[in-house]
Write a protein that holds these residues in place. Structure first.
Motif, PDB file in Angstrom:
ATOM      1  N   ARG A 121       8.876  15.210  17.382  1.00  0.00           N
ATOM      2  CA  ARG A 121       7.547  15.229  16.756  1.00  0.00           C
ATOM      3  C   ARG A 121       7.413  16.323  15.696  1.00  0.00           C
ATOM      4  O   ARG A 121       6.670  16.167  14.746  1.00  0.00           O
ATOM      5  N   ALA A 122       8.121  17.430  15.858  1.00  0.00           N
ATOM      6  CA  ALA A 122       8.033  18.523  14.882  1.00  0.00           C
ATOM      7  C   ALA A 122       8.926  18.289  13.668  1.00  0.00           C
ATOM      8  O   ALA A 122       8.799  18.986  12.659  1.00  0.00           O
ATOM      9  N   ALA A 123       9.812  17.301  13.739  1.00  0.00           N
ATOM     10  CA  ALA A 123      10.740  17.038  12.635  1.00  0.00           C
ATOM     11  C   ALA A 123      10.025  16.306  11.495  1.00  0.00           C
ATOM     12  O   ALA A 123       9.092  15.538  11.718  1.00  0.00           O
ATOM     13  N   ALA A 124      10.474  16.553  10.287  1.00  0.00           N
ATOM     14  CA  ALA A 124       9.901  15.869   9.125  1.00  0.00           C
ATOM     15  C   ALA A 124      10.328  14.411   9.067  1.00  0.00           C
ATOM     16  O   ALA A 124       9.583  13.564   8.589  1.00  0.00           O
ATOM     17  N   GLN A 125      11.533  14.116   9.562  1.00  0.00           N
ATOM     18  CA  GLN A 125      12.020  12.738   9.545  1.00  0.00           C
ATOM     19  C   GLN A 125      12.993  12.511  10.689  1.00  0.00           C
ATOM     20  O   GLN A 125      13.591  13.438  11.212  1.00  0.00           O
ATOM     21  N   LEU A 126      13.118  11.237  11.054  1.00  0.00           N
ATOM     22  CA  LEU A 126      14.018  10.831  12.123  1.00  0.00           C
ATOM     23  C   LEU A 126      14.717   9.551  11.684  1.00  0.00           C
ATOM     24  O   LEU A 126      14.066   8.577  11.313  1.00  0.00           O
ATOM     25  N   LYS A 127      16.042   9.564  11.716  1.00  0.00           N
ATOM     26  CA  LYS A 127      16.829   8.391  11.364  1.00  0.00           C
ATOM     27  C   LYS A 127      17.095   7.594  12.640  1.00  0.00           C
ATOM     28  O   LYS A 127      17.575   8.142  13.630  1.00  0.00           O
TER      29      LYS A 127
END
Length: 160
Positions: A121-127
């Protein structure tokens, strides 16, 4: 049943509507549809590799706690030999979030998953990648000449 007198002041009603819209925007949507894009080396949604190969992927901003994902897979038949394999969903090229098998029965399988996005949730993006590999079947012939293929596609992807 008691009756409630509605406010007839237009500006007061407009202020209430604006407040409700702002609250909805802060809360976000309950469900967001998420597109996936094909990445197969052959440009189609079939692969005959014996190592995991990405068929579909997307990059998202993990603003919700869960990803509801429905998939479909099927093996191939080459000269009466059925092809089976494995599938997996991978986060950020590293973490295997879910996995399963494609039976060598020339029948569809429809995995339905709910994946936890809380750690991201804190990440800017998720692949997010959907990968497959062939584990059984013919070793020559098939759709691309390298043996039987495994086909797969996302049926739905929703952020919950």
């Amino acid at each position: 049943m008691p009756k409630v007198a509605k406010n007839t002041d237009f500006l007061q009603q407009l202020a209430e509507v604006r407040e409700e819209v702002a609250a909805l925007r802060r809360a976000g949507w309950e469900r967001d549809e998420l597109p996936f894009y094909p990445t197969s080396l052959h440009g189609l949604v079939y692969e005959d590799n014996t190592s995991f190969t990405t068929l579909w992927e997307t990059v998202l901003s993990p603003r919700t706690a869960k990803l509801s994902l429905g998939l479909v897979f099927i093996g191939d038949v080459v000269t009466a030999t059925n092809t089976g394999g494995d599938w997996q969903v991978v986060f950020n090229d590293v973490t295997v979030a879910a996995s399963g098998t494609v039976p060598a029965t020339f029948a569809f399988v429809f995995p339905a998953l709910t994946l936890d996005l809380s750690p991201y949730r804190a990440a800017a993006q998720l692949k997010v990648q959907v990968q497959i590999r062939r584990t059984s079947g013919a070793i020559t012939g098939g759709k691309y000449g390298g043996g039987g293929s495994i086909g797969g596609a996302p049926r739905y992807a929703r952020l919950l």
